[in-house]
Each structure stands twice: as structure tokens, then as C-alpha cells.
Design a protein around this motif. Structure first.
Motif, PDB file in Angstrom:
ATOM      1  N   ALA A 111       0.901  -1.203   0.089  1.00  0.00           N
ATOM      2  CA  ALA A 111       0.123   0.111   0.073  1.00  0.00           C
ATOM      3  C   ALA A 111       0.970   1.192  -0.102  1.00  0.00           C
ATOM      4  CB  ALA A 111      -0.812  -0.015   1.204  1.00  0.00           C
ATOM      5  N   GLN A 112       1.593   1.349   0.805  1.00  0.00           N
ATOM      6  CA  GLN A 112       2.728   2.576   1.016  1.00  0.00           C
ATOM      7  C   GLN A 112       3.568   2.757  -0.124  1.00  0.00           C
ATOM      8  OE1 GLN A 112       4.225   3.478   4.725  1.00  0.00           O
ATOM      9  NE2 GLN A 112       6.004   4.563   3.763  1.00  0.00           N
ATOM     10  N   GLU A 113       3.969   1.456  -0.766  1.00  0.00           N
ATOM     11  CA  GLU A 113       4.888   1.483  -2.060  1.00  0.00           C
ATOM     12  C   GLU A 113       3.964   1.948  -3.187  1.00  0.00           C
ATOM     13  OE1 GLU A 113       6.711  -2.232  -4.825  1.00  0.00           O
ATOM     14  OE2 GLU A 113       6.425  -2.568  -2.639  1.00  0.00           O
ATOM     15  N   VAL A 114       2.882   1.633  -3.449  1.00  0.00           N
ATOM     16  CA  VAL A 114       2.360   2.291  -4.609  1.00  0.00           C
ATOM     17  C   VAL A 114       2.051   3.497  -4.343  1.00  0.00           C
ATOM     18  CG1 VAL A 114       1.385   0.033  -5.358  1.00  0.00           C
ATOM     19  CG2 VAL A 114      -0.035   1.613  -3.928  1.00  0.00           C
ATOM     20  N   LEU A 115       1.604   4.067  -3.139  1.00  0.00           N
ATOM     21  CA  LEU A 115       1.515   5.570  -3.108  1.00  0.00           C
ATOM     22  C   LEU A 115       2.889   6.345  -3.158  1.00  0.00           C
ATOM     23  CD1 LEU A 115      -0.577   5.639   0.340  1.00  0.00           C
ATOM     24  CD2 LEU A 115      -1.273   6.121  -2.289  1.00  0.00           C
ATOM     25  N   GLU A 116       3.865   5.795  -2.979  1.00  0.00           N
ATOM     26  CA  GLU A 116       5.409   6.333  -3.212  1.00  0.00           C
ATOM     27  C   GLU A 116       5.507   6.135  -4.821  1.00  0.00           C
ATOM     28  OE1 GLU A 116       8.101   4.112  -1.080  1.00  0.00           O
ATOM     29  OE2 GLU A 116       7.399   5.014   0.899  1.00  0.00           O
ATOM     30  N   ILE A 117       4.855   5.279  -5.428  1.00  0.00           N
ATOM     31  CA  ILE A 117       5.214   5.260  -6.907  1.00  0.00           C
ATOM     32  C   ILE A 117       4.682   6.358  -7.662  1.00  0.00           C
ATOM     33  CG2 ILE A 117       4.503   3.813  -8.931  1.00  0.00           C
ATOM     34  CD1 ILE A 117       5.352   1.273  -7.337  1.00  0.00           C
ATOM     35  N   VAL A 118       3.164   6.639  -7.219  1.00  0.00           N
ATOM     36  CA  VAL A 118       2.275   7.400  -7.905  1.00  0.00           C
ATOM     37  C   VAL A 118       2.583   9.125  -7.402  1.00  0.00           C
ATOM     38  CG1 VAL A 118       0.549   5.839  -8.307  1.00  0.00           C
ATOM     39  CG2 VAL A 118       0.312   7.371  -6.250  1.00  0.00           C
ATOM     40  N   GLY A 119       3.401   9.229  -6.178  1.00  0.00           N
ATOM     41  CA  GLY A 119       3.707  10.591  -5.457  1.00  0.00           C
ATOM     42  C   GLY A 119       2.705  11.027  -4.681  1.00  0.00           C
ATOM     43  N   LEU A 120       1.903  10.263  -4.048  1.00  0.00           N
ATOM     44  CA  LEU A 120       0.761  10.662  -3.375  1.00  0.00           C
ATOM     45  C   LEU A 120       1.058  10.505  -1.664  1.00  0.00           C
ATOM     46  CD1 LEU A 120      -2.070  11.997  -3.126  1.00  0.00           C
ATOM     47  CD2 LEU A 120      -3.074   9.536  -3.564  1.00  0.00           C
ATOM     48  N   ASP A 121       1.366  11.425  -1.151  1.00  0.00           N
ATOM     49  CA  ASP A 121       1.923  11.564   0.178  1.00  0.00           C
ATOM     50  C   ASP A 121       0.795  11.580   1.444  1.00  0.00           C
ATOM     51  OD1 ASP A 121       1.853  13.920   0.145  1.00  0.00           O
ATOM     52  OD2 ASP A 121       3.909  14.699   0.390  1.00  0.00           O
ATOM     53  N   ALA A 122      -0.522  11.585   0.877  1.00  0.00           N
ATOM     54  CA  ALA A 122      -1.498  12.046   1.710  1.00  0.00           C
ATOM     55  C   ALA A 122      -2.118  10.854   2.508  1.00  0.00           C
ATOM     56  CB  ALA A 122      -2.658  12.673   0.886  1.00  0.00           C
ATOM     57  N   TYR A 123      -1.215  10.104   3.285  1.00  0.00           N
ATOM     58  CA  TYR A 123      -1.613   8.806   3.766  1.00  0.00           C
ATOM     59  C   TYR A 123      -2.518   8.969   4.796  1.00  0.00           C
ATOM     60  CZ  TYR A 123       3.080   7.516   2.044  1.00  0.00           C
ATOM     61  OH  TYR A 123       4.125   7.354   1.242  1.00  0.00           O
ATOM     62  N   ASP A 124      -2.572   9.767   5.646  1.00  0.00           N
ATOM     63  CA  ASP A 124      -3.593   9.829   6.561  1.00  0.00           C
ATOM     64  C   ASP A 124      -4.865  10.602   6.218  1.00  0.00           C
ATOM     65  OD1 ASP A 124      -2.243   8.311   8.159  1.00  0.00           O
ATOM     66  OD2 ASP A 124      -1.008   9.825   9.068  1.00  0.00           O
ATOM     67  N   ARG A 125      -5.096  11.150   5.130  1.00  0.00           N
ATOM     68  CA  ARG A 125      -6.089  12.103   4.604  1.00  0.00           C
ATOM     69  C   ARG A 125      -7.378  11.173   4.333  1.00  0.00           C
ATOM     70  NH1 ARG A 125      -5.596  16.779   0.254  1.00  0.00           N
ATOM     71  NH2 ARG A 125      -3.832  17.480   1.792  1.00  0.00           N
ATOM     72  N   GLU A 126      -8.415  11.639   4.674  1.00  0.00           N
ATOM     73  CA  GLU A 126      -9.724  10.921   4.094  1.00  0.00           C
ATOM     74  C   GLU A 126      -9.664  10.912   2.570  1.00  0.00           C
ATOM     75  OE1 GLU A 126     -13.008  12.168   6.550  1.00  0.00           O
ATOM     76  OE2 GLU A 126     -12.541  10.848   8.115  1.00  0.00           O
ATOM     77  N   ILE A 127     -10.259  10.025   2.037  1.00  0.00           N
ATOM     78  CA  ILE A 127     -10.384   9.887   0.625  1.00  0.00           C
ATOM     79  C   ILE A 127     -11.417  11.155   0.129  1.00  0.00           C
ATOM     80  CG2 ILE A 127     -11.430   8.653  -1.461  1.00  0.00           C
ATOM     81  CD1 ILE A 127     -10.719   5.787   0.021  1.00  0.00           C
ATOM     82  N   GLY A 129     -11.326  14.168   1.133  1.00  0.00           N
ATOM     83  CA  GLY A 129     -10.593  15.315   1.126  1.00  0.00           C
ATOM     84  C   GLY A 129      -9.546  15.444   0.222  1.00  0.00           C
ATOM     85  N   LEU A 130      -9.561  14.496  -0.730  1.00  0.00           N
ATOM     86  CA  LEU A 130      -8.453  14.305  -1.890  1.00  0.00           C
ATOM     87  C   LEU A 130      -9.146  15.330  -3.078  1.00  0.00           C
ATOM     88  CD1 LEU A 130      -7.607  10.841  -2.338  1.00  0.00           C
ATOM     89  CD2 LEU A 130      -6.271  12.628  -1.033  1.00  0.00           C
ATOM     90  N   SER A 131      -8.426  16.191  -3.873  1.00  0.00           N
ATOM     91  CA  SER A 131      -8.604  17.068  -4.917  1.00  0.00           C
ATOM     92  C   SER A 131      -8.845  15.739  -6.261  1.00  0.00           C
ATOM     93  CB  SER A 131      -7.548  17.851  -5.494  1.00  0.00           C
ATOM     94  OG  SER A 131      -6.318  17.242  -5.789  1.00  0.00           O
ATOM     95  N   ALA A 132      -9.286  16.563  -7.166  1.00  0.00           N
ATOM     96  CA  ALA A 132      -9.326  15.731  -8.528  1.00  0.00           C
ATOM     97  C   ALA A 132      -8.267  14.946  -8.788  1.00  0.00           C
ATOM     98  CB  ALA A 132     -10.306  16.242  -9.582  1.00  0.00           C
ATOM     99  N   GLY A 133      -7.126  15.777  -9.071  1.00  0.00           N
ATOM    100  CA  GLY A 133      -5.828  14.996  -9.461  1.00  0.00           C
ATOM    101  C   GLY A 133      -5.266  14.297  -8.352  1.00  0.00           C
ATOM    102  N   MET A 134      -5.520  14.520  -7.180  1.00  0.00           N
ATOM    103  CA  MET A 134      -5.068  13.266  -6.042  1.00  0.00           C
ATOM    104  C   MET A 134      -5.799  12.096  -6.095  1.00  0.00           C
ATOM    105  SD  MET A 134      -4.397  16.444  -3.103  1.00  0.00           S
ATOM    106  CE  MET A 134      -3.847  14.816  -1.791  1.00  0.00           C
ATOM    107  N   LEU A 135      -7.363  12.400  -6.338  1.00  0.00           N
ATOM    108  CA  LEU A 135      -7.983  11.199  -6.484  1.00  0.00           C
ATOM    109  C   LEU A 135      -7.688  10.320  -7.719  1.00  0.00           C
ATOM    110  CD1 LEU A 135     -10.459   9.727  -5.210  1.00  0.00           C
ATOM    111  CD2 LEU A 135     -11.904  11.023  -6.920  1.00  0.00           C
ATOM    112  N   GLN A 136      -7.280  10.913  -8.488  1.00  0.00           N
ATOM    113  CA  GLN A 136      -6.994   9.993  -9.966  1.00  0.00           C
ATOM    114  C   GLN A 136      -5.661   9.306  -9.647  1.00  0.00           C
ATOM    115  OE1 GLN A 136      -8.609   8.877 -12.017  1.00  0.00           O
ATOM    116  NE2 GLN A 136      -9.027  10.060 -13.470  1.00  0.00           N
ATOM    117  N   LYS A 137      -4.626   9.916  -8.934  1.00  0.00           N
ATOM    118  CA  LYS A 137      -3.571   9.466  -8.378  1.00  0.00           C
ATOM    119  C   LYS A 137      -3.781   8.140  -7.548  1.00  0.00           C
ATOM    120  CE  LYS A 137       0.051  12.942  -8.694  1.00  0.00           C
ATOM    121  NZ  LYS A 137       1.211  13.683  -8.084  1.00  0.00           N
TER     122      LYS A 137
END
Length: 308
Positions: A111-127, A129-137
């Protein structure tokens, strides 16, 4: 080069509406193929058939050498990114992906590995609360959980602003290079798609009208564009539309691109200065070059319609 997807003479109707009408498609391993066409062309139905979510009325489909219909083993090998990804909004990013890891039977560390791959560091943010670009990542990270060799993306950039769209395409290129992922990307947004695709299938009215590498298609359809750089592109385009030999025009903030009737390209060097004088515009340059993907699309569609 092996073929990951082969569709032959696929038909699918919803009542009297033919969504797919004799479609043929091949996607080679290691490619980024664009399935391009307008809304309603049959792209989403084709993708659902490839994923085994719909059964074609006629024709054959092979994905990884097997029939995908009602075949969970095939879906286990494919990552999917939808136009409007939906996830339970109250879950936190990392927690949700850890749940996905358990479902796919892979270590939760993925889980953490794929977040690092896509460059999304919002680990503890609720889904939610993600912007459109972050949600697509996040959607791409979810698609990568089980390390698929094929990712199918259905209109992945249609809800993004230009910057987020550019970032998404950069991410797709990086995944293709670093993770060796093959992509099939459906889209009606053509200009940016040419940045990432090495091949395309042009679809309209449920049929693939042409497919192959971009180089092959540009050469086959003689899709050569004339580019006019000017300070008044909109007015210039209005003047060009009055010329009988001009077939297609696209306008942006820096100029106009057009496709002329074959053999008439040289006429623009005589007529463009006349138009500039009439509207009080300045021409910074006129050059003949390769057409855009959008112009190639219109060239293919217009030729097929003329042959009917």
C-alpha cells in the motif's frame, strides 16, 4: 511482440442501439495504446467486454490468451482506472489501500509502496478530502496494488484541469518505463494523449476505422498540417474557413493549424498574406509539419465516410 488483447468482429447492442458494430482491436505487450473517439463511439462498451463485464453478442475476445467473459483470473491480472473513480469517502488513503492488499492477497506494505510510486503522500487524509488530481493518483495506486502488467484507463483525464492532466500523463509514462506496464487508454481528449501513446485505434460508431503506430497512421493518411503562427488566430481561422481547399482547422492561443486538400498545400502561401492584410494580423511563420492527433482523427473519419 505478443498480443495481450485481441478482439475480432465484436458486436454488442443495447436494444436497437448498436454500441459496438464489428470492432477489431489488438493491443501489443509493452505498448501504450490510445482508444480514441468521441463520446458514444463505443469505447466504454469495448472496455467492459475486454474486462469480461459484458458478453459480446458476436465475435471473439482474447485477453492474455483467454476469453475474459466471467473469468475472474483475467481481471486479477488487469488494473482498471475509471473516468470517475469512486471509493468509500470516509476511509483514509493508506488504510483503504491496506484493505485492498488483503483482498488481493499481497503484503500490506504494498500500500505504501504504490503511494510512493504515484507520488501521493496524503497517507492519513480521508479519501473525500482529495482533490480531483489526487483522487486520480489514488485510483492509479489502487490499480497497481496487485502489480498488473496491463492497465485499462477509461477517460482518465476528462475531469482534470490542464495541470493535473499533464501530471497524470507524466505518471503514465513513468509507470510504462519503470514498472513495465502496458496501457490501453480510452479518451476523447486528443491533444495531450499524443504525448504518451505509441499507437492508437481510432473508433467511431462502434468500429475501429484505423489502428497502428502514430508514424504509420500519419504516413498512411498523409495527415500533414500547415501551421500558421499569428497574433490573431481566431480571426485568421475565420478567413481560412472561406478557402475551398481547407479541410480541417484547429485554433490555439499562438496560431492556427490546418489540413488542406492534397496537392493544394502551396496555395496557403499565397492566400495567408491576403487574409492577414484583410484582418490586420501579423504572420510570424508558416510551416508544413506533421498533423496533430486530433487532425489525424478527423482525416481518418472523413476518408471512411467518403468511401461509404
Amino acid at each position: 511482440m505478443s498480443e495481450l488483447i485481441v478482439a475480432e468482429n465484436i458486436h454488442k447492442s443495447y436494444g436497437k442501439i448498436k454500441a459496438v458494430n464489428g470492432l477489431d482491436l489488438k493491443v501489443n505487450e509493452g505498448s501504450i495504446m490510445g482508444l480514441i473517439g468521441p463520446n458514444g463511439a463505443g469505447k466504454t462498451t469495448t472496455i467492459k467486454i475486454i474486462l469480461g463485464l459484458l458478453k459480446p453478442d458476436e465475435g471473439k475476445v482474447s485477453v492474455f490468451g483467454e476469453d475474459p467473459w466471467d473469468n475472474p483470473k483475467i481481471r486479477e491480472r488487469i488494473g482498471v482506472i475509471y473516468e470517475k473513480p469512486y471509493f468509500p469517502s470516509h476511509h483514509k488513503v493508506l488504510d483503504y489501500l491496506r484493505r485492498a492488499c488483503r483482498i488481493f492477497g499481497v503484503p500490506e506494505s504494498r500500500a505504501q509502496e504504490v503511494l510512493e510510486i504515484v507520488g501521493l503522500d496524503a497517507y492519513d487524509r480521508e479519501i473525500k478530502g482529495l482533490s480531483a488530481g489526487m483522487l486520480q493518483k489514488f485510483a492509479i495506486a489502487h490499480a497497481l496494488i496487485h502489480s498488473p502488467k496491463l492497465i485499462i484507463a477509461d477517460e482518465p483525464a476528462s475531469n482534470l484541469d490542464p495541470e493535473a492532466r499533464s501530471n497524470l500523463l507524466d505518471l503514465i509514462l513513468n509507470l510504462h518505463k519503470e514498472e513495465k506496464v502496458t496501457f490501453l487508454i480510452s479518451s476523447h481528449i486528443l491533444p495531450e494523449l499524443s504525448r504518451v501513446c505509441d499507437s492508437v485505434a481510432i473508433i467511431n460508431e462502434g468500429r475501429v476505422l484505423a489502428s497502428g503506430s502514430l508514424t504509420e497512421l500519419f504516413e498512411k493518411y498523409s495527415a500533414k498540417a500547415i501551421r500558421i503562427t499569428t497574433d490573431k488566430p481566431e480571426k485568421f481561422a475565420d478567413g481560412l474557413r472561406k478557402l475551398s481547399y481547407v479541410e480541417r482547422i484547429s485554433v490555439d492561443s499562438r496560431g492556427v493549424s490546418l489540413i488542406a486538400v492534397e496537392g493544394a498545400e502551396s496555395k496557403i502561401y499565397e492566400d495567408a498574406p491576403k487574409i492577414a492584410k484583410e484582418i490586420g494580423a501579423t504572420i510570424m511563420g508558416i510551416e508544413l509539419g506533421t498533423a496533430s492527433l486530433e487532425q489525424l482523427y478527423y482525416k481518418v473519419v472523413s476518408e471512411k465516410e467518403m468511401r461509404r
